[in-house]
Each structure stands twice: as structure tokens, then as C-alpha cells.
Write a protein that holds these residues in place. Structure first.
Motif, PDB file in Angstrom:
ATOM      1  N   ASN A   1      40.520  47.593  19.009  1.00  0.00           N
ATOM      2  CA  ASN A   1      39.453  47.143  19.666  1.00  0.00           C
ATOM      3  C   ASN A   1      40.105  46.826  21.116  1.00  0.00           C
ATOM      4  O   ASN A   1      41.360  46.488  21.359  1.00  0.00           O
ATOM      5  N   TRP A   2      39.349  46.991  22.298  1.00  0.00           N
ATOM      6  CA  TRP A   2      39.695  46.449  23.455  1.00  0.00           C
ATOM      7  C   TRP A   2      38.742  45.456  24.326  1.00  0.00           C
ATOM      8  O   TRP A   2      37.588  45.395  23.760  1.00  0.00           O
ATOM      9  N   THR A   3      39.209  44.791  25.128  1.00  0.00           N
ATOM     10  CA  THR A   3      38.288  43.908  25.931  1.00  0.00           C
ATOM     11  C   THR A   3      38.846  43.916  27.520  1.00  0.00           C
ATOM     12  O   THR A   3      40.047  43.912  27.329  1.00  0.00           O
ATOM     13  N   HIS A   4      37.955  43.424  28.458  1.00  0.00           N
ATOM     14  CA  HIS A   4      38.536  43.417  29.611  1.00  0.00           C
ATOM     15  C   HIS A   4      38.213  42.095  30.470  1.00  0.00           C
ATOM     16  O   HIS A   4      37.407  41.106  29.843  1.00  0.00           O
ATOM     17  N   LEU A   5      39.663  41.693  31.043  1.00  0.00           N
ATOM     18  CA  LEU A   5      39.694  40.137  31.553  1.00  0.00           C
ATOM     19  C   LEU A   5      39.622  40.515  32.759  1.00  0.00           C
ATOM     20  O   LEU A   5      39.915  41.366  33.405  1.00  0.00           O
ATOM     21  N   THR A   6      39.110  39.309  33.849  1.00  0.00           N
ATOM     22  CA  THR A   6      38.707  39.560  35.205  1.00  0.00           C
ATOM     23  C   THR A   6      39.539  38.183  35.566  1.00  0.00           C
ATOM     24  O   THR A   6      40.170  37.342  34.971  1.00  0.00           O
ATOM     25  N   GLU A   7      39.870  38.314  36.901  1.00  0.00           N
ATOM     26  CA  GLU A   7      40.818  37.329  37.796  1.00  0.00           C
ATOM     27  C   GLU A   7      40.160  37.029  39.179  1.00  0.00           C
ATOM     28  O   GLU A   7      39.431  37.997  39.661  1.00  0.00           O
TER      29      GLU A   7
ATOM     30  N   TYR B   1      50.419  37.998  37.525  1.00  0.00           N
ATOM     31  CA  TYR B   1      51.436  37.532  38.525  1.00  0.00           C
ATOM     32  C   TYR B   1      51.091  37.729  39.971  1.00  0.00           C
ATOM     33  O   TYR B   1      50.628  38.806  40.188  1.00  0.00           O
ATOM     34  N   LEU B   2      51.454  36.815  40.963  1.00  0.00           N
ATOM     35  CA  LEU B   2      51.290  37.071  42.109  1.00  0.00           C
ATOM     36  C   LEU B   2      52.473  36.527  42.943  1.00  0.00           C
ATOM     37  O   LEU B   2      52.932  35.425  42.783  1.00  0.00           O
TER      38      LEU B   2
ATOM     39  N   ASN C   1      47.976  31.018  45.503  1.00  0.00           N
ATOM     40  CA  ASN C   1      47.062  30.584  44.344  1.00  0.00           C
ATOM     41  C   ASN C   1      46.755  31.585  43.250  1.00  0.00           C
ATOM     42  O   ASN C   1      46.248  32.666  43.864  1.00  0.00           O
ATOM     43  N   HIS C   2      47.212  31.317  42.079  1.00  0.00           N
ATOM     44  CA  HIS C   2      47.204  32.132  41.042  1.00  0.00           C
ATOM     45  C   HIS C   2      45.665  32.676  40.538  1.00  0.00           C
ATOM     46  O   HIS C   2      45.570  33.545  39.674  1.00  0.00           O
ATOM     47  N   GLY C   3      44.812  31.789  41.056  1.00  0.00           N
ATOM     48  CA  GLY C   3      43.308  32.230  40.588  1.00  0.00           C
ATOM     49  C   GLY C   3      43.244  31.729  39.188  1.00  0.00           C
ATOM     50  O   GLY C   3      44.055  31.020  38.270  1.00  0.00           O
ATOM     51  N   THR C   4      42.167  32.163  38.305  1.00  0.00           N
ATOM     52  CA  THR C   4      41.762  31.682  36.996  1.00  0.00           C
ATOM     53  C   THR C   4      41.597  33.235  36.089  1.00  0.00           C
ATOM     54  O   THR C   4      40.615  34.050  36.731  1.00  0.00           O
ATOM     55  N   ILE C   5      42.008  33.285  35.001  1.00  0.00           N
ATOM     56  CA  ILE C   5      41.683  34.417  34.092  1.00  0.00           C
ATOM     57  C   ILE C   5      40.487  34.169  33.293  1.00  0.00           C
ATOM     58  O   ILE C   5      40.457  33.032  32.661  1.00  0.00           O
TER      59      ILE C   5
END
Length: 689
Positions: free
Chosen positions: A295-301, A337-338, A281-285
Motif C-alpha cells: 500500500n501507499w500513503t502521502h506525507l506532507t511538509e 532534507y533542506l 528551518n527543516h519544518g515538520t513532516i
């Protein structure tokens, strides 16, 4: 005395008649057919004898066959039978006929008698069929048998196995041997054969192949023990496996796979544990969908253990922890990716990388009444002008010059990164005048004319350089005309340009060539009949020689029925003789004239005066039209050769028809030769490229 003799004669005659009546009866079979035993593929024969008394009537014979032991009968006739209506029947015997019975019916006009039946026994070469095990262990024995007795056993390779006279096989070395059983009968000697295998004791060999697969996927497992029999098995329902070792995952978990192998010596078992996986199950970003350049920002899974990727590193990059940095303007897809044995499971997240307004691109001048398109690398902004009386700008950045002057065009961007502006100063002026082109309106092929324009600094151009070219000095050179036409119109342009736009003027130039005349019509005509004679190209003049023989009633141009660019003459015949017609065409490149001889008859017989091979345009650029014109319709073989006599092309045409020919050859002179039942006709064609 005479009376006594007469009475005696009557008595004798009556006795003879009564004897014939008494003995001319139904035939009697006196000899029945015997049984016959023959080899397959040879002849069997059956014979009867039949008679009547005193034998003055003709006896007919009809042989019959029974395939069910004599219960039912049918006529023995057709392939394989001869003599089926005589006293002797011959049968070409084959094995399926063994057991048939044969009889004959003898008949005359008084009745019939049926013979007894003879049995057919068909014998084949009899090696029989060998039965028994197919393998034996080394130093052990097994027993073979055959369905036919009395034969002799033998071994092809005694070093591997031997066999006794009673069929006992003894294994000596591991390998294969052919055992034979030879039996004989009246038809010859036959051999039955069987291949047996001599085995060694074996040890369990490891199962080879992948250790994991996915639910619904398949892998292939193998084992080196294959000379014998085997069976695959599983310990539970997590997987299934075929006899050839193809394993398919059924459900998630572990399964032990077994390989049971048996030969003539022993049985061994191997095993392997297979992991049956499912797609992760690839989950959700989660995270922002917008980011500013730099600039930068952080994504989570929601699922750990995966890898991050960017679809376009020139727009945004992402590190192993999910931190995204804006690099350039645009939209990018960030993926997570998983992977396992079942494949890759991917979660995606779309991001738009935004920025401030960048310098406006495009030309900074525009002519009055003309347009320029400005560009911006940042989308979503608004275009404005500070003086719409000088220039306007639409939502796509299209600037239109209104009046001479200077105006500022502004592009304003408001987005996630804030509000920013970019400005360009536009100069609005008048475009130049292109003036008027002067000079001749036509040019001949291979010749040149010079055009001029009062406005200097312009650029000359041709709409079709394959027909006419023009150089920087305005010199126009005629090159060619369209195939099948007398002239072609080419537009010659003159363009003048400055920073505020360009203006173009055009003059139409007609490209001509010296007329190439083609005449078509009947060579032999009949008095009192009106004929049409065709001349090409159109626009020419028809004349003829002798008014007392014929008259030209009228002429007209036509473009119907496939006769474009042709002038027709309506021509009537007055009396027998010979008349010569002339067709003359004039254009700016010169005058051409062609003659045509007419033979005028009373109509009793048509004069065959041959054919004329016409080719136009000539010269041509590789495509031209040909016509073999005459007073009859025939088939002609046309051959095209070069100047050294090499054949280039050959084809068949019908006379009195326009044929388009394409010749993909170098420039030069080519010869056309047409051969009909009436003769041979030639013409030359010049190809210019």
C-alpha cells in the motif's frame, strides 16, 4: 771615656727608633691608573704604584670596579679579571663594560690609601643602524640614513636600485635589492644591511574565494596583489575579516568586503559581495506512522524546496512528492532534507510497515521432553496450540514436546492491516537412545584404542582434539597431555539423532605417556640431617642402595608450593659415603626408572657434584618445563639449538627453579645446553605438533 761612649750609643739607638716610628705609616699611592680604550673582546690594563717610608711593612692591593660612574664600588674579581690583588689589573673587556671605572686600595697594618680611578671605554665594530623607507617606486627616490657617520653606501644589485653617497636610493627595476652601509673604526670594519623593494604601479586585482558562507562559519579570501601592504575591510557588521583574509559570518544578509593594497607606487582597492546564510528551518513532516506492505500513503511538509529520502528502501520507498510505498516488513525513517551553504537541515518521520502473517519457519518435529523454536517474520502475533497434551508453545514460539502425537501450532496477527493466521503441523515423537559406550578407559600417546556403542548410526566426538582424537569407527588416538602433567582426561562422546532430537553419551578417556622422570634434591648432604628428595611425576616409588649409609623415612605426594604431581622422599643420612636413590613410576603406558647419587659428608665441606638438566614432558607439543637441579644456587645461560646447530632461543635462569619454556618451532629434536660457573649440562627435547 767609656761613659761618654756609652751615652753616645744610647742617643744613636733612640734616634733610629724614633725615625722608624715616624716614617713606617699608611701607604701612599704615587701613580694612579690611566683611562684605557680597547676593542670588545680584548684586554684592558690598569696599574698603580704605592709606597711607605721606609718601606719595611708589606702592602696589600685590592682592585675595585664602579658601574655607576664612581658612586658605588665593589671588588673586581671573578671571571674576566686577573691581577685583582696586585699592582696591575687586567680586564677582558666586552661592550656592556664600557663606562666602568677601576681603582685600587693599597693597605698595610697601619692603614690604607685609595687610588684615583681609570675609565674603561670599550669599542665595537660600528656599522650603525640603517633607517628609512622599505620600498620605492620604479624611477622614484627615497633617502636612507645610518646612526654612524662616515660610512660608505653600496647596492648589491644596481640593476634594481642604486644609492648615492648621501643615502639617496633610486629604483630602476621591480624586485628586491640589498643596500649596505660600511663603516670603520679602531676595532675594524662593519657592515649594516637592509633589504628594499622596488615596486611597479599596480591595478586592482579581483578578490578570490567563496561568495557565500554561514553565520558562525569561516571562509578564506585572497588577492594576487601581495608585494606591499594591505588591509581588509567590511561595509557593515554582517561579517568580520582578519588581516590574512579569513572571513567569519556574523549575521544573516549581504556584506561587501574590501581589499586595500598599497606599494611604493600607488594604492588600489578591490571589492566582493559575500552572502551570509543561516541554516534552513527543516519544518515538520505530517502523515500516518503505519502502512501495509504493497500500500501507499502521502506525507506532507510545512516547508517547500526539500528532498525526500528513505533509510531502508527494502522496507519502504518515497518519491519526490512525499508518497511512501510499503515494500517489506519493518521500521523505516523517512527524511526531508533542506541544504544551503550552512549545511543540511533534516526533518524525520518514523513509519512501521506491517503485513499479514507469513508462513511459519522452523522444524516441524520435536521429541518428547525436547524443544523447537518456530519463527514468524511478522512481529506482534500470538502463538497457540490445539492440543496442549501433545505440545505446548510459549509467547516466543518455543514448542515443547509433551506426548507422542500430532498438533497444530497457530500464529495469529492483528494489526493496522487486519487479522491473519499461519499454521504449522508439529509431529511429536521419542528421541533415539544413545546406548552405552564400551572399551578401554585410557590410551597412550601415539597409540589407539577402539570404543563401541550398541546403537548404530551415531557420531563420535572428542572434547579436546589436541589431546586425543576419535574417528567415525570409534578409534581413539592419544595425541598429547597437558604441559607439566602425567596424564590428561578427554571426554569422548557418541551422539545419536533422529527427527525428534538427539541423545549423547560420554566416556572419560585418560591420555597417558610413558613416565618421564625428574628428580631434584641436594647432591651433597650432611650426616644426621633429614632431606627431602622430589620425584616427578607423582605416584612413583623411592628406593635406595645402602641402608647402612642412609634411610628413607617416609614418602608422600604433594601439590602444594608449586610441586604439583610430585612424590617426596624423607631421606636421613647415617654416615659418610655414597648412596644411590631410585625413583620408579608405572602407568598403563609402561614403567620408567631414574637414579640419583648422594654424596654424604661430615658437614665440614660441601661436595659440588654439578647439576642435572631435567626436561618434561618429553616429548612435548611446544611447551615444557625445565629445571637445572643441583646443590648450589647459581645463574645459568640456557641455549636451545636445532639438529643442525642453529640457535633457536637463549635466556638466563636460576638453578633449582622450575622454568616454563614455550618453543614455537616445527616438530623435531632440539638440544638444550645450560652453562653455569660449575660447568656445562645438556638435554634433548622432542617437539611433536
Amino acid at each position: 771615656m767609656k761613659k761618654i761612649f756609652y751615652l753616645s750609643s744610647i742617643l744613636v739607638c733612640c734616634f733610629i727608633l724614633s725615625s722608624v716610628s715616624a716614617f713606617a705609616t699608611v701607604p701612599t699611592v704615587t701613580l694612579n691608573p690611566n683611562n684605557d680604550t680597547v676593542c670588545s673582546g680584548t684586554l684592558a690594563s690598569y696599574t698603580i704604584t704605592a709606597m711607605d717610608t721606609p718601606g719595611i711593612l708589606t702592602i696589600s692591593y685590592r682592585w675595585q670596579v664602579s658601574t655607576d660612574g664612581g658612586t658605588s664600588w665593589s671588588n673586581a674579581s671573578g671571571a674576566g679579571y686577573t691581577g685583582d690583588t696586585t699592582t696591575s689589573l687586567t680586564v677582558l673587556a666586552i661592550l656592556p663594560m664600557s663606562g666602568n671605572r677601576y681603582r685600587c686600595i693599597a693597605s698595610n697594618t697601619d692603614g690604607a690609601d685609595t687610588s684615583g680611578s681609570g675609565l674603561l671605554r670599550v669599542v665595537g665594530i660600528a656599522p650603525g643602524t640603517i633607517a628609512g623607507p622599505s620600498s620605492v617606486c620604479k624611477t622614484f627616490t627615497m633617502t636612507l640614513s645610518d646612526t654612524v657617520s662616515g660610512g660608505v653606501w653600496s647596492s648589491t644589485t644596481p640593476a634594481i636600485a642604486t644609492i648615492s653617497g648621501s643615502g639617496i636610493v633610486t629604483g630602476h627595476l621591480a624586485g628586491y635589492d640589498t643596500i649596505k652601509y660600511t663603516a670603520s673604526n679602531i676595532c675594524g670594519t662593519g657592515v649594516a644591511m637592509v633589504i628594499i623593494r622596488v615596486d611597479d604601479s599596480v591595478a586592482a586585482a579581483p578578490i578570490l574565494g567563496p561568495a557565500a558562507t554561514c553565520v558562525g562559519h569561516s571562509i578564506n579570501l585572497t588577492n594576487s596583489n601581495i608585494i606591499g601592504t594591505w588591509a581588509w575591510g567590511t561595509s557593515n557588521s554582517k561579517a568580520s575579516i582578519t588581516h590574512s583574509g579569513i572571513l567569519t559570518g556574523s549575521s544573516y544578509g549581504m556584506d561587501t568586503i574590501y581589499y586595500v593594497f598599497t606599494n611604493g607606487c600607488n594604492t588600489v582597492t578591490s571589492g566582493i559581495v559575500i552572502s551570509i546564510d543561516t541554516l534552513f528551518n527543516h519544518g515538520t513532516i505530517s502523515g500516518s506512522g503505519n502502512l501495509c506492505v504493497g500500500n501507499w500513503t502521502h506525507l506532507t511538509e510545512t516547508v517547500s524546496g526539500g528532498s525526500w529520502f528513505s533509510s531502508n528502501s527494502s522496507v519502504a520507498v518515497v518519491d519526490a512528492s512525499g508518497t511512501v510505498t510499503g515494500v517489506g516488513l519493518g521500521t523505516v525513517t523517512i527524511s526531508y532534507y533542506l541544504t544551503n551553504a550552512c549545511g543540511a537541515s533534516i526533518a524525520t518521520h518514523s513509519m512501521t510497515i506491517l503485513g499479514s502473517a507469513t508462513p511459519i519457519t522452523g522444524v516441524d518435529s520435536v521429541g518428547v521432553g525436547f524443544t523447537r523454536t518456530l519463527g514468524e517474520s511478522v512481529t506482534g502475533g500470538i502463538w497457540t496450540t490445539d492440543d496442549t497434551a501433545i505440545a505446548t508453545v510459549d509467547t516466543a514460539g518455543l514448542v515443547t514436546g509433551i506426548a507422542v502425537g500430532t498438533v497444530n501450532i497457530t500464529y495469529t496477527v492483528t494489526n493496522y492491516c487486519g487479522t491473519s493466521n499461519a499454521v504449522i503441523t508439529m509431529h511429536v515423537g521419542n528421541p533415539p537412545s544413545a546406548g552405552t559406550i564400551t572399551g578401554a578407559s585410557s590410551v597412550c600417546i601415539g597409540s589407539a584404542i577402539t570404543l563401541s556403542d550398541a546403537t548404530a548410526g551415531g557420531t563420535w566426538g572428542s572434547s579436546n582434539v589436541a589431546r586425543a582424537t576419535v574417528n567415525n569407527a570409534g578409534v581413539v588416538t592419544g595425541v598429547a597431555v597437558d604441559s607439566g602433567t602425567a596424564s590428561t582426561v578427554v571426554n569422548i562422546s557418541y551422539t545419536v539423532q533422529n527427527g525428534f532430537g538427539s541423545t549423547t553419551v560420554v566416556i572419560a578417556i585418560t591420555v597417558n605417556h610413558t613416565p618421564i622422570i625428574s628428580i631434584m634434591g641436594p647432591y651433597a648432604v650432611v650426616i644426621g640431617t633429614n632431606y627431602f628428595i622430589r620425584g616427578m611425576p607423582a605416584g612413583g616409588t623411592w628406593t635406595h642402595t645402602i641402608d647402612s649409609i642412609a634411610m628413607i623415612l617416609s614418602t608422600f605426594d604433594s601439590s602444594a608450593g608449586g610441586f604439583a604431581y610430585a612424590t617426596f622422599a624423607s631421606y636421613i643420612m647415617l654416615k659418610p659415603g655414597t648412596d644411590i636413590l631410585h625413583y620408579s613410576v608405572h602407568n598403563s603406558c609402561g614403567t620408567a626408572d631414574s637414579s640419583f647419587t648422594m654424596f654424604i659428608t661430615t658437614g665440614v665441606k660441601t661436595i659440588n657434584s654439578g647439576f642435572a638438566l631435567n626436561v618434561y614432558p618429553n616429548p612435548a607439543q611446544g611447551e615444557f618445563t625445565m629445571n637445572l637441579a643441583g646443590n648450589t644456587n647459581e645463574e645459568a645461560i640456557v641455549t636451545i639449538t636445532n639438529v643442525v646447530g642453529e640457535k633457536i632461543k637463549e635466556f638466563t635462569v636460576s638453578t633449582n627453579k622450575l622454568i616454563n619454556v614455550k618453543l614455537d618451532e616445527p616438530a623435531g629434536i632440539y638440544m638444550l645446553n645450560a652453562v653455569t660457573p660449575s660447568g656445562k649440562y645438556s638435554a634433548k627435547i622432542a617437539i611433536t605438533k
